[in-house]
Design a protein around this motif. Sequence first.
Motif, mmCIF file in Angstrom:
data_model
loop_
_atom_site.group_PDB
_atom_site.id
_atom_site.type_symbol
_atom_site.label_atom_id
_atom_site.label_comp_id
_atom_site.label_asym_id
_atom_site.label_seq_id
_atom_site.Cartn_x
_atom_site.Cartn_y
_atom_site.Cartn_z
ATOM 1 N N ALA A 224 -5.939 8.690 -14.984
ATOM 2 C CA ALA A 224 -6.407 8.047 -13.757
ATOM 3 C C ALA A 224 -6.812 6.603 -14.015
ATOM 4 C CB ALA A 224 -7.586 8.830 -13.188
ATOM 5 N N SER A 225 -7.400 6.356 -15.178
ATOM 6 C CA SER A 225 -7.862 5.003 -15.511
ATOM 7 C C SER A 225 -6.691 4.044 -15.703
ATOM 8 C CB SER A 225 -8.723 5.037 -16.782
ATOM 9 O OG SER A 225 -9.872 5.837 -16.572
ATOM 10 N N ALA A 226 -5.556 4.561 -16.121
ATOM 11 C CA ALA A 226 -4.353 3.741 -16.252
ATOM 12 C C ALA A 226 -3.670 3.577 -14.894
ATOM 13 C CB ALA A 226 -3.392 4.369 -17.250
ATOM 14 N N LEU A 227 -3.626 4.675 -14.125
ATOM 15 C CA LEU A 227 -2.946 4.660 -12.831
ATOM 16 C C LEU A 227 -3.661 3.764 -11.826
ATOM 17 C CD1 LEU A 227 -0.667 5.736 -11.043
ATOM 18 C CD2 LEU A 227 -2.111 7.745 -10.535
ATOM 19 N N VAL A 228 -4.993 3.724 -11.865
ATOM 20 C CA VAL A 228 -5.734 2.921 -10.892
ATOM 21 C C VAL A 228 -5.379 1.434 -11.016
ATOM 22 C CG1 VAL A 228 -7.801 2.419 -12.299
ATOM 23 C CG2 VAL A 228 -8.017 2.681 -9.811
ATOM 24 N N LYS A 229 -5.036 0.993 -12.205
ATOM 25 C CA LYS A 229 -4.604 -0.391 -12.408
ATOM 26 C C LYS A 229 -3.188 -0.600 -11.869
ATOM 27 C CE LYS A 229 -5.434 -2.424 -16.345
ATOM 28 N NZ LYS A 229 -6.221 -3.589 -15.875
ATOM 29 N N GLU A 230 -2.360 0.399 -12.052
ATOM 30 C CA GLU A 230 -0.955 0.293 -11.640
ATOM 31 C C GLU A 230 -0.807 0.234 -10.124
ATOM 32 O OE1 GLU A 230 3.172 2.921 -12.065
ATOM 33 O OE2 GLU A 230 1.477 3.325 -13.405
ATOM 34 N N ILE A 231 -1.689 0.904 -9.393
ATOM 35 C CA ILE A 231 -1.556 0.977 -7.935
ATOM 36 C C ILE A 231 -2.479 0.004 -7.201
ATOM 37 C CG2 ILE A 231 -0.849 3.390 -8.043
ATOM 38 C CD1 ILE A 231 -3.666 4.146 -7.092
ATOM 39 N N ASN A 232 -3.123 -0.885 -7.928
ATOM 40 C CA ASN A 232 -4.023 -1.844 -7.283
ATOM 41 C C ASN A 232 -3.260 -2.703 -6.274
ATOM 42 O OD1 ASN A 232 -6.467 -3.478 -6.990
ATOM 43 N ND2 ASN A 232 -5.284 -5.056 -8.049
ATOM 44 N N VAL B 279 0.950 8.032 -6.363
ATOM 45 C CA VAL B 279 -0.135 8.994 -6.559
ATOM 46 C C VAL B 279 0.273 10.356 -6.018
ATOM 47 C CG1 VAL B 279 -2.544 9.533 -6.074
ATOM 48 C CG2 VAL B 279 -1.839 7.144 -6.335
ATOM 49 N N ASP B 280 0.261 11.353 -6.870
ATOM 50 C CA ASP B 280 0.578 12.719 -6.471
ATOM 51 C C ASP B 280 -0.678 13.344 -5.868
ATOM 52 O OD1 ASP B 280 1.229 15.380 -6.187
ATOM 53 O OD2 ASP B 280 2.171 15.573 -8.160
ATOM 54 N N LYS B 281 -0.685 13.527 -4.544
ATOM 55 C CA LYS B 281 -1.856 14.046 -3.852
ATOM 56 C C LYS B 281 -2.169 15.495 -4.223
ATOM 57 C CE LYS B 281 -2.900 10.386 -1.455
ATOM 58 N NZ LYS B 281 -4.182 9.665 -1.709
ATOM 59 N N ASN B 282 -1.214 16.180 -4.796
ATOM 60 C CA ASN B 282 -1.414 17.583 -5.166
ATOM 61 C C ASN B 282 -1.804 17.748 -6.636
ATOM 62 O OD1 ASN B 282 -0.605 18.612 -2.565
ATOM 63 N ND2 ASN B 282 1.506 18.119 -3.129
ATOM 64 N N ARG C 262 0.831 -1.206 0.000
ATOM 65 C CA ARG C 262 0.000 0.000 0.000
ATOM 66 C C ARG C 262 0.868 1.260 0.000
ATOM 67 N NH1 ARG C 262 -5.409 1.739 1.202
ATOM 68 N NH2 ARG C 262 -5.304 3.988 0.948
ATOM 69 N N LYS C 263 1.991 1.225 0.715
ATOM 70 C CA LYS C 263 2.899 2.369 0.744
ATOM 71 C C LYS C 263 3.486 2.632 -0.637
ATOM 72 C CE LYS C 263 4.339 1.999 5.593
ATOM 73 N NZ LYS C 263 5.478 1.726 6.513
ATOM 74 N N VAL C 264 3.860 1.552 -1.334
ATOM 75 C CA VAL C 264 4.418 1.686 -2.683
ATOM 76 C C VAL C 264 3.373 2.277 -3.626
ATOM 77 C CG1 VAL C 264 5.298 0.426 -4.687
ATOM 78 C CG2 VAL C 264 6.069 -0.196 -2.382
ATOM 79 N N SER D 145 -9.770 1.780 -6.504
ATOM 80 C CA SER D 145 -10.138 0.363 -6.505
ATOM 81 C C SER D 145 -10.136 -0.100 -5.055
ATOM 82 C CB SER D 145 -9.142 -0.460 -7.338
ATOM 83 O OG SER D 145 -7.843 -0.395 -6.778
ATOM 84 N N THR D 146 -10.694 -1.257 -4.801
ATOM 85 C CA THR D 146 -10.818 -1.777 -3.444
ATOM 86 C C THR D 146 -9.482 -1.821 -2.719
ATOM 87 O OG1 THR D 146 -12.625 -3.169 -4.246
ATOM 88 C CG2 THR D 146 -11.710 -3.700 -2.088
#
Length: 230
Positions: free
Chosen positions: A25-33, A14-17, A7-9, A215-216
Amino acid sequence: MSITKKRKVAAAKVDKNKAYSLKDASALVKEINCTKFDSSVDLHIRLGVDPKKADQQVRGTVSLPHGTGKTKKVLVLCTPDKEASAKEAGADYVGLDEFITKIEGGWVDMDVIIATPAVMPKIGKLGKVLGPRNLMPNPKTGTVTNDVAAAVNEVKGGKIAFKVDKAGIVHASIGRISFAPEKIAENSAELINAILKLKPSTAKGTYLKAVSMASTMSPGITLDTKSLMN
């Protein structure tokens, strides 16, 4: 609660700013699952409405072009003459009195309930059980209809219902993490466009205040609302 290494990785990516485009976002959400299962991809949309006012209750339905990736369990409550068509359309449960009794006992093993207008007087007493779970059939969402076969086909084909909550936020699942980024983006755009079309005339100020995708069990991604409005 301790945060896992995975989860930390993911969070570090994700850049919070930053407010991301829907495509990015649709590509990134898969990368950080962070899950090993085919998790849900959800949108959380904060609207500039006052849900306490009846004329600002944003709710409706939308058919996602690529479905939700989840097979929904459908219960059809109807008179005997409608049962055959409901079953042929793929309804998981079909009947009336026996299911009303089961629901009164706490049974809610379904995702959508479709009912014919003729049986709604019998179903009204189930409001306390079905209402909090957003399962109560409603003409506005197409779940009260005489054409039960068409309604079942729409739900099985990817039609979802959405409703703004007490905090002014719409929460909706728009697919699974296994979807291609393009499908996640197209489903998201379809939902957002449907919500934009339902802007109440009495709503003042900014309507689309904030949108995030997640994602979950994974970090949320802030979307650029200006680009979504276009």
